[in-house]
Motif scaffolding. Sequence first.
Motif, PDB file in Angstrom:
ATOM      1  N   LEU A  79      66.783  82.317  76.332  1.00  0.00           N
ATOM      2  CA  LEU A  79      66.995  81.117  75.512  1.00  0.00           C
ATOM      3  C   LEU A  79      66.680  79.854  76.315  1.00  0.00           C
ATOM      4  N   ASP A  80      67.042  79.837  77.584  1.00  0.00           N
ATOM      5  CA  ASP A  80      66.717  78.695  78.434  1.00  0.00           C
ATOM      6  C   ASP A  80      65.207  78.525  78.561  1.00  0.00           C
ATOM      7  N   ILE A  81      64.501  79.631  78.706  1.00  0.00           N
ATOM      8  CA  ILE A  81      63.035  79.570  78.783  1.00  0.00           C
ATOM      9  C   ILE A  81      62.459  79.037  77.475  1.00  0.00           C
ATOM     10  N   LEU A  93      61.000  86.623  72.059  1.00  0.00           N
ATOM     11  CA  LEU A  93      61.684  87.380  73.110  1.00  0.00           C
ATOM     12  C   LEU A  93      63.179  87.087  73.120  1.00  0.00           C
ATOM     13  N   ALA A  94      63.531  85.839  72.921  1.00  0.00           N
ATOM     14  CA  ALA A  94      64.948  85.474  72.888  1.00  0.00           C
ATOM     15  C   ALA A  94      65.642  86.106  71.688  1.00  0.00           C
ATOM     16  N   GLU A  95      64.978  86.076  70.538  1.00  0.00           N
ATOM     17  CA  GLU A  95      65.574  86.674  69.342  1.00  0.00           C
ATOM     18  C   GLU A  95      65.788  88.180  69.513  1.00  0.00           C
ATOM     19  N   ASP A  96      64.829  88.875  70.107  1.00  0.00           N
ATOM     20  CA  ASP A  96      64.965  90.322  70.326  1.00  0.00           C
ATOM     21  C   ASP A  96      66.111  90.646  71.281  1.00  0.00           C
ATOM     22  N   SER A  97      66.286  89.823  72.299  1.00  0.00           N
ATOM     23  CA  SER A  97      67.359  90.085  73.260  1.00  0.00           C
ATOM     24  C   SER A  97      68.735  89.866  72.633  1.00  0.00           C
ATOM     25  N   ILE A  98      68.834  88.929  71.693  1.00  0.00           N
ATOM     26  CA  ILE A  98      70.123  88.650  71.034  1.00  0.00           C
ATOM     27  C   ILE A  98      70.571  89.846  70.200  1.00  0.00           C
ATOM     28  N   LEU A  99      69.624  90.644  69.710  1.00  0.00           N
ATOM     29  CA  LEU A  99      69.979  91.818  68.914  1.00  0.00           C
ATOM     30  C   LEU A  99      70.803  92.828  69.718  1.00  0.00           C
ATOM     31  N   LYS A 100      70.696  92.813  71.039  1.00  0.00           N
ATOM     32  CA  LYS A 100      71.433  93.757  71.887  1.00  0.00           C
ATOM     33  C   LYS A 100      72.858  93.289  72.182  1.00  0.00           C
ATOM     34  N   VAL A 101      73.154  92.034  71.870  1.00  0.00           N
ATOM     35  CA  VAL A 101      74.489  91.488  72.139  1.00  0.00           C
ATOM     36  C   VAL A 101      75.465  92.002  71.078  1.00  0.00           C
ATOM     37  N   GLN A 113      71.612  78.620  68.524  1.00  0.00           N
ATOM     38  CA  GLN A 113      70.736  77.978  69.504  1.00  0.00           C
ATOM     39  C   GLN A 113      69.266  78.209  69.154  1.00  0.00           C
ATOM     40  N   VAL A 114      68.930  79.388  68.676  1.00  0.00           N
ATOM     41  CA  VAL A 114      67.551  79.678  68.255  1.00  0.00           C
ATOM     42  C   VAL A 114      67.153  78.784  67.079  1.00  0.00           C
ATOM     43  N   VAL A 115      68.069  78.628  66.127  1.00  0.00           N
ATOM     44  CA  VAL A 115      67.795  77.752  64.977  1.00  0.00           C
ATOM     45  C   VAL A 115      67.543  76.327  65.447  1.00  0.00           C
ATOM     46  N   GLY A 116      68.326  75.871  66.430  1.00  0.00           N
ATOM     47  CA  GLY A 116      68.131  74.524  66.970  1.00  0.00           C
ATOM     48  C   GLY A 116      66.777  74.357  67.631  1.00  0.00           C
ATOM     49  N   ILE A 117      66.334  75.381  68.353  1.00  0.00           N
ATOM     50  CA  ILE A 117      65.022  75.323  69.010  1.00  0.00           C
ATOM     51  C   ILE A 117      63.916  75.211  67.969  1.00  0.00           C
ATOM     52  N   LYS A 118      64.005  76.020  66.923  1.00  0.00           N
ATOM     53  CA  LYS A 118      62.975  75.991  65.874  1.00  0.00           C
ATOM     54  C   LYS A 118      62.936  74.640  65.166  1.00  0.00           C
ATOM     55  N   ASN A 119      64.097  74.063  64.889  1.00  0.00           N
ATOM     56  CA  ASN A 119      64.144  72.749  64.243  1.00  0.00           C
ATOM     57  C   ASN A 119      63.544  71.672  65.159  1.00  0.00           C
ATOM     58  N   ARG A 120      63.835  71.762  66.436  1.00  0.00           N
ATOM     59  CA  ARG A 120      63.293  70.786  67.390  1.00  0.00           C
ATOM     60  C   ARG A 120      61.770  70.885  67.453  1.00  0.00           C
TER      61      ARG A 120
END
Length: 358
Positions: A79-81, A93-101, A113-120
């Motif tokens: 997510l930082d990347i 890649l970030a979205e796929d990794s969140i599925l494992k949480v 946080q992903v939604v915020g990145i897409k909006n930005r």
Amino acid sequence: MNKNLNPLNWTKKQQIIGGAVAIVLIGGATTGIVNHANHQAKERKIEALKNKKIKLCNARAKKARKLEKSNEADSKKLLDIAEKTPTDKNIKLAEDSILKVKNAEVKKAFDNQVVGIKNRVKLENEAKTAVSNYQKDAMNQDKYKTAQQAISMLTSSYSKGLKDSLTKQLATSKKQADDATKAQQAKSESDSKAKATNTNKEQSASTGNATNNNANVNAGNDSQSTVNNDVASGSNSYGGGSQNNYSQGGSNTSQNNTNSGSSNQGQGNSGQNNSNSNTNTGGNGSNSNNNGSNGGNSSQPSHVTKYLAWVSVDGVRTYTQLCNSVAEANSWTYGILHSQEIINLSFDHTIGNGLDNV
């Protein structure tokens, strides 16, 4: 002590019976002891299995917690990347990794946080497009306001660098547009003054021609004749005689002067035509003078210069614009060269530009 209770006093039969009873009693006791030992052994085995199971469960739980922490750390890293470099690949890649949480609260925070990145990213693209549109049409105030508003929406700390860059680009284009506008206004004022000066000169020339024409007409109407015909009569007496009167006759025809006026066409000035005729008749001779005529000059309208600005891609003029001034042409060229399309093309192509007089 009762003798019957002493085994030494028992008869053989009693001893056999007593021995049998003793064997039974001893066997029972032994069996009980064995059973008890077996029971204890079984309980210890069950306890050991229970402890082993508990230990195994604890190990699995610990391993699961460790894996969960690892998954959360991986998601946070990705997510930082994605925040710093929000490409489609990094976001995926970030979205796929969140599925494992597995932790619901942590997973929800990461999804937000992903939604915020897409909006930005959406706001950043809109701001880039708005600035590019203004650069291509820097005289359009509506597009300038749209670009300003789009830039103001970039409130994320990750957008600061882009926001500063777009603000600088917008200010540069605005200054060039203002300078071009001022230059155009100055040129218009200069042209207006020059036109007014030419008009005044034409009016002055027209007034001078009219004055000259009036002078010629007045001169033509003046009589320049000289009366050569004197009639003298009278009588003189000399004693008884008389003197005859005599007359000297003569005729004079005054000068006739005809002057044609002047005409103005467009910016040209047609000169005046003068024709003067003098005829004097008298005595024994005659004199005739004829003046020629002069033609004026007629001028043609001056040529208006236009400027053809162009931008080429690999030597081919891909963008052209016909402009009324050099300043307008420079402003248009700058807007094209700083557009996102040309910037992208410049990585793989040769970009050129120029200005031709038309």
